[in-house]
Design an enzyme around this catalytic site. Structure first.
Site, PDB file in Angstrom:
ATOM      1  N   HIS A 263       0.866  -1.185   0.000  1.00  0.00           N
ATOM      2  CA  HIS A 263       0.000   0.000   0.000  1.00  0.00           C
ATOM      3  C   HIS A 263       0.904   1.235   0.000  1.00  0.00           C
ATOM      4  CE1 HIS A 263      -3.396   2.482   0.613  1.00  0.00           C
ATOM      5  NE2 HIS A 263      -3.752   2.180   1.846  1.00  0.00           N
ATOM      6  N   HIS A 302      -1.928  -1.855 -10.119  1.00  0.00           N
ATOM      7  CA  HIS A 302      -2.853  -1.298  -9.140  1.00  0.00           C
ATOM      8  C   HIS A 302      -4.115  -2.149  -9.131  1.00  0.00           C
ATOM      9  CE1 HIS A 302      -5.305   1.658  -7.042  1.00  0.00           C
ATOM     10  NE2 HIS A 302      -4.160   2.172  -6.650  1.00  0.00           N
ATOM     11  N   ASP A 358       3.108   5.750  -6.769  1.00  0.00           N
ATOM     12  CA  ASP A 358       4.343   5.584  -6.014  1.00  0.00           C
ATOM     13  C   ASP A 358       5.586   5.519  -6.879  1.00  0.00           C
ATOM     14  OD1 ASP A 358       3.246   5.471  -3.415  1.00  0.00           O
ATOM     15  OD2 ASP A 358       2.425   3.522  -3.929  1.00  0.00           O
TER      16      ASP A 358
HETATM   17  C1  LIG Z   1      -0.739  -3.055  -6.316  1.00  0.00           C
HETATM   18  C2  LIG Z   1      -0.847  -4.587  -6.359  1.00  0.00           C
HETATM   19  C3  LIG Z   1      -0.714  -5.105  -4.925  1.00  0.00           C
HETATM   20  C4  LIG Z   1      -2.208  -4.945  -6.954  1.00  0.00           C
HETATM   21  O1  LIG Z   1      -2.338  -6.309  -6.884  1.00  0.00           O
HETATM   22  P1  LIG Z   1      -3.592  -7.149  -7.419  1.00  0.00           P
HETATM   23  O2  LIG Z   1      -4.636  -6.256  -7.956  1.00  0.00           O
HETATM   24  O3  LIG Z   1      -3.957  -8.080  -6.325  1.00  0.00           O
HETATM   25  O4  LIG Z   1      -2.975  -7.902  -8.646  1.00  0.00           O
HETATM   26  P2  LIG Z   1      -2.314  -9.347  -8.638  1.00  0.00           P
HETATM   27  O5  LIG Z   1      -1.297  -9.428  -7.535  1.00  0.00           O
HETATM   28  O6  LIG Z   1      -3.417 -10.354  -8.631  1.00  0.00           O
HETATM   29  O7  LIG Z   1      -1.589  -9.377 -10.018  1.00  0.00           O
HETATM   30  C5  LIG Z   1      -2.160  -9.762 -11.258  1.00  0.00           C
HETATM   31  C6  LIG Z   1      -1.050 -10.285 -12.156  1.00  0.00           C
HETATM   32  O8  LIG Z   1      -0.112  -9.216 -12.440  1.00  0.00           O
HETATM   33  C7  LIG Z   1       1.156  -9.536 -11.890  1.00  0.00           C
HETATM   34  N1  LIG Z   1       1.644  -8.326 -11.228  1.00  0.00           N
HETATM   35  C8  LIG Z   1       0.915  -7.424 -10.514  1.00  0.00           C
HETATM   36  N2  LIG Z   1       1.686  -6.400 -10.115  1.00  0.00           N
HETATM   37  C9  LIG Z   1       2.927  -6.676 -10.581  1.00  0.00           C
HETATM   38  C10 LIG Z   1       4.156  -5.985 -10.482  1.00  0.00           C
HETATM   39  N3  LIG Z   1       4.235  -4.821  -9.848  1.00  0.00           N
HETATM   40  N4  LIG Z   1       5.249  -6.538 -11.070  1.00  0.00           N
HETATM   41  C11 LIG Z   1       5.149  -7.708 -11.729  1.00  0.00           C
HETATM   42  N5  LIG Z   1       4.008  -8.413 -11.865  1.00  0.00           N
HETATM   43  C12 LIG Z   1       2.907  -7.889 -11.283  1.00  0.00           C
HETATM   44  C13 LIG Z   1       0.912 -10.645 -10.881  1.00  0.00           C
HETATM   45  O9  LIG Z   1       2.055 -11.443 -10.699  1.00  0.00           O
HETATM   46  C14 LIG Z   1      -0.214 -11.373 -11.522  1.00  0.00           C
HETATM   47  O10 LIG Z   1       0.300 -12.141 -12.579  1.00  0.00           O
HETATM   48  P3  LIG Z   1      -0.250 -13.625 -12.879  1.00  0.00           P
HETATM   49  O11 LIG Z   1      -1.662 -13.395 -13.337  1.00  0.00           O
HETATM   50  O12 LIG Z   1       0.662 -14.169 -13.907  1.00  0.00           O
HETATM   51  O13 LIG Z   1      -0.186 -14.383 -11.560  1.00  0.00           O
HETATM   52  C15 LIG Z   1       0.268  -5.181  -7.249  1.00  0.00           C
HETATM   53  O14 LIG Z   1       0.144  -4.694  -8.563  1.00  0.00           O
HETATM   54  C16 LIG Z   1       1.669  -4.892  -6.709  1.00  0.00           C
HETATM   55  O15 LIG Z   1       2.173  -5.625  -5.859  1.00  0.00           O
HETATM   56  N6  LIG Z   1       2.342  -3.803  -7.220  1.00  0.00           N
HETATM   57  C17 LIG Z   1       3.630  -3.434  -6.703  1.00  0.00           C
HETATM   58  C18 LIG Z   1       3.482  -2.699  -5.389  1.00  0.00           C
HETATM   59  C19 LIG Z   1       2.948  -1.302  -5.579  1.00  0.00           C
HETATM   60  O16 LIG Z   1       3.427  -0.548  -6.400  1.00  0.00           O
HETATM   61  N7  LIG Z   1       1.949  -0.945  -4.743  1.00  0.00           N
HETATM   62  C20 LIG Z   1       1.393   0.401  -4.729  1.00  0.00           C
HETATM   63  C21 LIG Z   1      -0.033   0.430  -5.108  1.00  0.00           C
HETATM   64  S1  LIG Z   1      -0.578   2.121  -5.190  1.00  0.00           S
END
Ligand SMILES: CC(C)(COP(=O)(O)OP(=O)(O)OC[C@H]1O[C@@H](n2cnc3c(N)ncnc32)[C@H](O)[C@@H]1OP(=O)(O)O)[C@@H](O)C(=O)NCCC(=O)NCCS
Length: 424
Positions: A263, A302, A358
């Site tokens: 987050h 996101h 971010d």
């Molecule tokens: C923000 C976040 C938690 C959202 O997660 P989510 O909606 O639950 O999405 P998921 O984790 O289910 O990801 C969906 C797919 O994209 C991939 N993915 C998502 N974010 C990714 C990232 N930053 N880098 C690489 N792969 C990513 C996942 O591995 C997944 O792939 P798969 O379908 O092959 O398993 C996630 O994108 C993330 O961890 N981002 C990095 C942290 C970040 O910047 N957070 C700030 C948010 S404002």
């Protein structure tokens, strides 16, 4: 014709009314199953609306963010953070008189009880500022017991004012404690953002005045971070509030949720990642590692935005403004290359992963010489306005109930107790 969802099982056929694109989850209880009344399973609440809200609108597919109907692109740069806080709380932009009265009221309440200083002072020298912030915010309920009267409109209003006013003071002092510097008291001559910068950075000066370009960029960042509908920390605020809690106790939970690297902690993680990559020519190799599942590309992706995060576009511009004052951060080159390579890569395109807020904010904070531990604090201060608005909406919503989700139980049942000496 009214929309409805027809559900047929062997036992029943039901027409469930669809309102605002949703069915009432409790209507599903009319459908019997072998495991009891039908419910939904939704880890992460990915497809569940938990409230009605008139504060912030997001269309993640289109990359749209609006506060009370005003697009973020129009607010950022044109409205001050306190103007936006007023908008979030009261639903309308303030008139000149309303804004002057609001600013005056916030300014009067920026001082904290001296014992809060003692609380912050009592932490170990290397304590994370988010821990200090969380404790400082939660402690405020003990100084202002009127906050517990959440059914009293004046008590609600007054304690929201106090929280928004005092948050920068607690945040800045949490930082000063880490670096062993004297605490700087709020200054009546300075506005909300400039006063915060002064409490953080003032040294020998009688009045610290930041470069106007830096203070403008910070104001923009504050506006961008002010609210973001039902994100993890806002949900934490609302969940704690749903048990009848005051705004300080609820916001304390929000600070805790925001601390998480998925987050608000992501901008800190972005900086760490950029440093590990080290130079723009190693970006390709890093991206291959991400695709192989070795790491995540921090600052990308996101839960809601499946398009470019509109805040990221605005932040990119703010970067230029700040770098004019501070000189270019060498990590910027790596970030720009990362963004370029990722946006052209099929892995990120098919998963609809774009830069989020971010990705660039950490670079600005670093250029302003904030240590990475402070980045999430710089998110929490402006987000307090959103938490307060969401808290207020939650506690005054007659449809809200104490938040208490269901579970699917997967453990043992009715086992016979085994005395200690008979356990294997
Ligand atoms: C923000 C976040 C938690 C959202 O997660 P989510 O909606 O639950 O999405 P998921 O984790 O289910 O990801 C969906 C797919 O994209 C991939 N993915 C998502 N974010 C990714 C990232 N930053 N880098 C690489 N792969 C990513 C996942 O591995 C997944 O792939 P798969 O379908 O092959 O398993 C996630 O994108 C993330 O961890 N981002 C990095 C942290 C970040 O910047 N957070 C700030 C948010 S404002």
């Amino acid at each position: 014709m009214a929309e409805a969802l027809k559900i047929s099982t062997e036992q029943v056929t039901l027409d469930l009314p669809i309102t605002d694109g949703t069915i009432k989850a409790t209507d599903l209880k009319a459908v019997p199953t072998s495991a009891g009344p039908l419910a939904t399973y939704d880890p992460g609440l990915m497809n569940t609306a938990s409230c009605r809200s008139a504060i912030t609108y997001i269309d993640g597919d289109a990359g749209v963010l609006e506060y009370r109907g005003y697009p973020i692109e129009q607010l950022a740069g044109n409205a001050s953070h306190l103007e936006v806080a007023y908008l979030l709380l009261y639903g309308e932009l303030p008139t000149t008189e309303q804004l002057a009265a609001w600013e005056k009221e916030i300014n009067t309440h920026r001082f904290v009880h001296e014992n809060v200083r003692g609380i912050i002072q009592s932490f170990r020298y290397d304590a994370h500022p988010m821990g200090k912030l969380m404790s400082g915010v939660a402690s405020m309920q003990t100084f202002y017991p009127s906050a517990r009267r959440i059914d009293d409109p004046e008590a609600r209003r007054m304690n929201i004012v106090r929280l928004i006013a005092k948050m920068p003071t607690i945040a800045a002092w949490s930082y000063r404690q880490s670096i062993g510097r004297h605490y700087v008291y709020p200054n009546d001559e300075l506005g909300y953002v400039d006063n915060f910068l002064a409490m953080l950075f003032q040294s020998q000066q009688r009045v610290y005045r930041p470069d106007p370009r830096v203070s403008h960029a910070m104001e923009v960042l504050f506006v961008l971070h002010a609210d973001h509908e039902q994100n993890c920390s806002t949900n934490a605020v609302r969940a704690v509030a749903s048990a009848g809690n005051d705004v300080y106790t609820s916001a304390g939970a929000g600070v805790g949720a925001l601390f998480g690297p998925a987050h608000g902690g992501a901008n800190e993680a972005v900086l760490k990642m950029l440093r590990e990559i080290g130079s723009a020519d190693r970006v390709g190799e890093f991206i291959e590692g991400v695709k192989a599942g070795n790491a995540r590309l921090m600052g990308f992706g996101h839960r809601v935005y499946k398009n470019y995060d509109p805040r990221a576009k605005i932040i990119k511009k703010a970067c230029d403004e700040v770098f004019e004052v501070t000189g270019v951060n060498p990590l910027l080159q790596i970030a720009v290359e990362l963004e370029k390579v990722a946006l052209e890569d099929e892995y990120f395109a098919t998963r609809r992963l774009y830069p989020n807020v971010d990705f660039y904010s950490g670079l600005i904070y670093e250029a302003l010489r904030f240590p990475p531990e402070m980045f999430t604090v710089l998110f929490a201060v402006p987000r307090t306005a959103g938490w307060c608005a969401q808290w207020l909406e939650g506690v005054t919503d007659p449809e809200q109930k104490i938040m208490r989700p269901k579970q699917i139980y997967t453990g043992h049942r009715r086992r016979a107790f085994v005395p200690q000496d008979a356990r294997a």
